[in-house]
Design a protein around this motif. Sequence first.
Motif, PDB file in Angstrom:
ATOM      1  N   UNK A 112      21.902  17.080  14.300  1.00 53.36           N
ATOM      2  CA  UNK A 112      20.655  16.891  15.105  1.00 53.36           C
ATOM      3  C   UNK A 112      20.865  15.368  15.545  1.00 53.36           C
ATOM      4  N   UNK A 113      21.964  14.585  15.080  1.00 55.36           N
ATOM      5  CA  UNK A 113      22.104  13.311  15.662  1.00 55.36           C
ATOM      6  C   UNK A 113      21.916  13.071  17.167  1.00 55.36           C
ATOM      7  N   UNK A 155      12.016  11.469  16.796  1.00 55.73           N
ATOM      8  CA  UNK A 155      12.949  11.905  17.746  1.00 55.73           C
ATOM      9  C   UNK A 155      13.625  10.881  18.657  1.00 55.73           C
ATOM     10  N   UNK A 156      14.873  10.803  19.309  1.00 60.02           N
ATOM     11  CA  UNK A 156      15.377   9.921  20.172  1.00 60.02           C
ATOM     12  C   UNK A 156      14.436  10.038  21.567  1.00 60.02           C
ATOM     13  N   UNK A 157      14.288   8.758  22.164  1.00 60.40           N
ATOM     14  CA  UNK A 157      13.352   8.983  23.499  1.00 60.40           C
ATOM     15  C   UNK A 157      14.086   9.693  24.422  1.00 60.40           C
ATOM     16  N   UNK A 162      15.003  22.196  11.859  1.00 56.57           N
ATOM     17  CA  UNK A 162      15.416  21.938  13.077  1.00 56.57           C
ATOM     18  C   UNK A 162      16.701  22.392  13.651  1.00 56.57           C
ATOM     19  N   UNK A 163      17.458  22.813  12.516  1.00 53.82           N
ATOM     20  CA  UNK A 163      18.839  23.603  12.922  1.00 53.82           C
ATOM     21  C   UNK A 163      18.908  24.911  12.963  1.00 53.82           C
ATOM     22  N   UNK A 164      17.645  25.714  12.778  1.00 52.84           N
ATOM     23  CA  UNK A 164      17.408  27.095  12.803  1.00 52.84           C
ATOM     24  C   UNK A 164      17.727  27.652  14.098  1.00 52.84           C
ATOM     25  N   UNK A 165      17.237  26.789  15.182  1.00 49.42           N
ATOM     26  CA  UNK A 165      17.570  27.238  16.614  1.00 49.42           C
ATOM     27  C   UNK A 165      17.722  26.103  17.318  1.00 49.42           C
ATOM     28  N   UNK A 166      19.125  25.521  17.066  1.00 50.86           N
ATOM     29  CA  UNK A 166      19.255  24.117  17.635  1.00 50.86           C
ATOM     30  C   UNK A 166      19.338  24.395  19.311  1.00 50.86           C
ATOM     31  N   UNK A 186       0.796  -1.272  -0.092  1.00 48.82           N
ATOM     32  CA  UNK A 186       0.085  -0.198  -0.001  1.00 48.82           C
ATOM     33  C   UNK A 186       0.730   1.389   0.079  1.00 48.82           C
ATOM     34  N   UNK A 187       2.097   1.126   0.669  1.00 49.76           N
ATOM     35  CA  UNK A 187       3.031   2.529   0.663  1.00 49.76           C
ATOM     36  C   UNK A 187       4.278   1.947   0.537  1.00 49.76           C
ATOM     37  N   UNK A 188       5.142   3.005   0.314  1.00 48.94           N
ATOM     38  CA  UNK A 188       6.667   2.886   0.382  1.00 48.94           C
ATOM     39  C   UNK A 188       6.966   3.688   1.684  1.00 48.94           C
ATOM     40  N   UNK A 189       7.977   2.916   2.184  1.00 49.17           N
ATOM     41  CA  UNK A 189       8.661   3.658   3.340  1.00 49.17           C
ATOM     42  C   UNK A 189      10.260   3.508   3.180  1.00 49.17           C
ATOM     43  N   UNK A 190      10.755   4.746   3.410  1.00 46.75           N
ATOM     44  CA  UNK A 190      12.442   4.951   3.585  1.00 46.75           C
ATOM     45  C   UNK A 190      12.805   5.628   4.766  1.00 46.75           C
ATOM     46  N   UNK A 191      14.082   5.317   5.359  1.00 43.75           N
ATOM     47  CA  UNK A 191      14.338   6.158   6.545  1.00 43.75           C
ATOM     48  C   UNK A 191      15.776   6.756   6.151  1.00 43.75           C
ATOM     49  N   UNK A 192      15.887   8.041   6.757  1.00 46.55           N
ATOM     50  CA  UNK A 192      17.060   8.845   6.393  1.00 46.55           C
ATOM     51  C   UNK A 192      17.715   9.083   7.537  1.00 46.55           C
ATOM     52  N   UNK A 193      19.013   9.590   7.650  1.00 43.14           N
ATOM     53  CA  UNK A 193      19.645  10.073   8.676  1.00 43.14           C
ATOM     54  C   UNK A 193      19.421  11.810   8.603  1.00 43.14           C
ATOM     55  N   UNK A 194      19.406  12.178   9.949  1.00 43.51           N
ATOM     56  CA  UNK A 194      19.296  13.757   9.914  1.00 43.51           C
ATOM     57  C   UNK A 194      20.638  14.389   9.764  1.00 43.51           C
ATOM     58  N   UNK A 195      20.858  15.749   9.708  1.00 44.02           N
ATOM     59  CA  UNK A 195      22.036  16.290   9.562  1.00 44.02           C
ATOM     60  C   UNK A 195      22.766  15.970  10.774  1.00 44.02           C
TER      61      UNK A 195
END
Length: 273
Positions: free
Chosen positions: A31-32, A95-97, A150-154, A19-28
């Motif tokens: 932000x890790x 987000x990381x718990x 997310x990096x505008x005001x880290x 029904x859908x495609x799902x991909x995962x990508x790392x942040x900048x």
Amino acid sequence: MPDHRIPRGIINERVARTKFTLTRHPPAPALTPFVQYYWILRWDLRGQPPFEQRVLPNLSVHAVFFPGADGVYGPMHDVFSYRLEGRVHGLGVRFRPGCFRPFLRQPVRNITDRSIPLAEVFGPAAEATTESIRNVNGDHEMAGAADKLLTANPPVLPPAAARASETVETIAADPGITRVGQLCAATGLDVRSLQRLFAEHIGCTPKWAIRVYRLNDGARRISGTERPDYAGLAAQLGYSDQSHFTRDFRTVTGLSPGEYARAAREDREQPRT
């Protein structure tokens, strides 16, 4: 955190993949400390009936950029359902718990089991980010729009948030932790300190966090086994008896272990496309 113990919990995954495609990508890189990954969904169900996708509870806060469903979603105690129809693409930030508190600027328990508008957390720029993600189709461009927001005001990750994150990673790294007392021993924190830490930064109790990992493990094993041994599985997951495991499993998934196994079996028997 071991990848196989990140609670993702897509129910009836093989059907879902049709029904859908799902991909995962790392942040900048900046932000890790805060973001586990971005997830990007696409579906095209034009001319088909709508599809309801269900996902098991997890401990993460998600910022979601989808038409009609954008918002910040706190940790959930119930199965999350979303209706897929038409042709849509969008991005979510997992987000990381323990690491969303610096963005939220209030205890994470305040958004448990509910969602709030993106602008309440990220300000007016959230609307422009939603539009950017909606108007591009490439994964790189969508991830870039999220990075920019997310990096505008880290924020800075305070020691307490880092400790909360490390405590969740302790649960994830050791399937043998099935009781809060064991988590206290592993972290050096007493029960009250753990409870305060989790309420402030995770949004749930330590007991619930352990339960989420145990029952995601149980769901994965049930769905991957032709004839599950429920009593044996209950014992492996640290339950004193099968009935206690069954009650907890139904609470989290909405299904008994037997019903979940039948759904998984029907899923496996679906013809592959």
